[in-house]
Design an enzyme around this catalytic site. Structure first.
Site, PDB file in Angstrom:
ATOM      1  N   SER A  47       0.793  -1.226   0.000  1.00  0.00           N
ATOM      2  CA  SER A  47       0.000   0.000   0.000  1.00  0.00           C
ATOM      3  C   SER A  47       0.833   1.287   0.000  1.00  0.00           C
ATOM      4  CB  SER A  47      -0.917   0.000   1.218  1.00  0.00           C
ATOM      5  OG  SER A  47      -0.184  -0.278   2.391  1.00  0.00           O
ATOM      6  N   ASP A  86      -3.067   7.812   8.257  1.00  0.00           N
ATOM      7  CA  ASP A  86      -4.000   6.817   8.784  1.00  0.00           C
ATOM      8  C   ASP A  86      -3.215   5.845   9.658  1.00  0.00           C
ATOM      9  OD1 ASP A  86      -2.726   5.048   7.112  1.00  0.00           O
ATOM     10  OD2 ASP A  86      -4.380   4.843   5.691  1.00  0.00           O
ATOM     11  N   HIS A  89      -0.080   4.586   7.278  1.00  0.00           N
ATOM     12  CA  HIS A  89       0.562   5.299   6.164  1.00  0.00           C
ATOM     13  C   HIS A  89       0.861   6.730   6.570  1.00  0.00           C
ATOM     14  CE1 HIS A  89      -2.040   2.116   4.432  1.00  0.00           C
ATOM     15  NE2 HIS A  89      -0.912   1.823   3.825  1.00  0.00           N
TER      16      HIS A  89
END
Ligand SMILES: *[C@@H]1O[C@H](CO)[C@@H](O)[C@H](O)[C@H]1NC(C)=O
Ligand SMILES: *[C@@H]1O[C@H](CO)[C@@H](O)[C@H](O)[C@H]1NC(C)=O
Ligand SMILES: *[C@@H]1O[C@H](CO)[C@@H](O)[C@H](O)[C@H]1NC(C)=O
Length: 388
Positions: free
Chosen positions: A42, A318, A321
């Site tokens: 991600s 978040d 990240h």
């Protein structure tokens, strides 16, 4: 006329301030026009997961991408580190997600997909091995061998393997951990070898973050205030210790193989432990989400997640990240930092290093004196805060 002069003066001042603002990086200078290819999870996903999944993904919604008014599948409030590296390499367009149809991949592509792993079969995602196969399939139609050889291959992978392992094996003893680290790093070696067989020769490997310090991990494992979950930090450390020696060996035994290692682990640790020096005031909870550390549910439609007011004061956007501000910092460090952060070369150096030539320097374990030197260097800086 006078107005024009004033305008010129203001613009000139602005330019000077801009240059001072970016002390390390002067974009594009003498950088060959090559591509940037990214692989992994991600952190480097430029929209692939969004394309792969049938349902909606959180990163397709506000407040992801909020600084650009564009939730485009990246897990940040704006751009991600590879976007900045690409910009510093003089690449005029944003590196697109490779799985999105009809994108312009002339200067590279992101093959990274959220939830990617090295081992196992991740759901609605791709292992690194599958990402490499995608690259090979797209190769003939898009890039020639010489171009690929000169281009940069940036990889960040493994975090999901260790998060999954720790969740499923909470009682794993030291030998079970070692065995798992060995299987993960062997797989990584294998997949890098496969990329090399497809023509890649310049590898930038980002080592694993201190996974136990991610807000989502602090939240899920109830570590309490100021504590990281040491079991996951240990696994990341064991993994990272194997990367440099493994790549040294590949470079010494494989013609034309060039690499460097970005010490992301210590970049995050320094910002966590001496957060005031780095102006990353909040490091233990996220900007966006719910829970004890605001770590869950950012962007999800059924979660009324909290969004912080000043994103740039946060290390994490978040639960796992980083904020765009931090991503920009990582981009600078990848492209231009000293060997205490990325070694034996930074991206600017590896991209200008002649192809097919053996490396002059190899990766060496960081000694504590190197760390102290780095600290002395930054504290003597006139900027008044640390940069590395
Ligand atoms: C793709 O992007 C490059 C710049 O990186 C540009 O020169 C080229 O014209 C673009 N191709 C298309 C088909 O838009
Ligand atoms: C997660 O761990 C389980 C149990 O060890 C394993 O079966 C599964 O394949 C793993 N998933 C991924 C994506 O690695
Ligand atoms: C984060 O750290 C600060 C400062 O050390 C502390 O006051 C706060 O309670 C911590 N927050 C969480 C959620 O642990």
């Amino acid at each position: 006329m006078a107005d024009n002069c004033n305008l010129a003066r203001v613009l000139g001042l602005f330019l000077v301030l801009t240059l001072f603002h970016n002390p390390i990086t002067v974009a594009g200078q003498n950088i060959p026009a090559v591509a940037l290819f990214t692989f992994g999870d991600s952190n480097f996903d430029a929209g692939n997961k969004q394309t792969l999944t049938k349902g909606n993904v959180a990163q397709g919604f506000w407040p992801y991408g909020k600084s650009r008014d564009d939730p485009n599948g990246k897990l940040s409030d704006g751009l991600i580190a590879p976007d900045f590296v690409a910009k510093f390499m003089g690449i005029p367009i944003e590196i697109p997600a490779a799985l999105v149809p009809n994108v312009n991949v002339s200067r590279g592509a992101s093959f990274a997909v959220a939830d990617a792993t090295l081992l196992g079969a991740p759901v609605e995602s791709l292992t690194l091995n599958q990402q490499v196969r995608r690259f090979s399939q797209m190769k003939a139609a898009n890039w020639n061998d010489d171009f690929i050889k000169k281009s940069v291959f940036l990889i960040y992978i493994g975090a999901n393997d260790y998060l999954n392992f720790t969740k499923n094996n909470p009682k794993a003893d030291a030998s079970a951990q070692q065995a798992f680290v060995t299987s993960v790093t062997n797989k990584l070696k294998n997949d890098i070898g496969l990329l090399y067989s497809s023509g890649a020769s310049k590898f930038v490997i980002q080592n694993l973050a201190p996974l136990g310090c991610l807000p989502i991990v602090r939240q899920d494992y109830n570590t309490g205030m100021e504590q990281c979950y040491e079991k996951l930090n240990d696994l990341a450390k064991q993994h990272n210790e194997k990367i440099g020696p493994m790549l040294n060996e590949m470079a010494k035994t494989t013609p034309g193989f060039q690499f460097t290692v970005f010490d992301f682990y210590n970049v995050i640790i320094r910002r966590t432990q001496r957060s005031m020096n780095f102006r990353t005031f909040i490091t233990n909870s996220s900007c966006c989400g719910v829970g004890t550390h605001n770590a869950y549910g950012c962007g999800l439609p059924n979660v009324h997640s909290k969004l912080c007011e000043y994103q740039r004061s946060y290390l994490f956007f978040d639960g796992r990240h980083n904020t765009e501000k931090m991503q920009e910092m990582f981009g600078h460090l990848l492209f231009g930092a000293d060997p205490n952060v990325i070694q034996p070369m930074n991206v600017r150096e590896i991209v200008t290093y002649p192809v097919d030539e053996p490396m002059r320097e190899y990766w060496v374990p960081q000694t504590s004196s190197a760390t102290v030197q780095a600290r002395d260097y930054s504290s003597s800086s006139s900027r008044g805060y640390e940069f590395y």
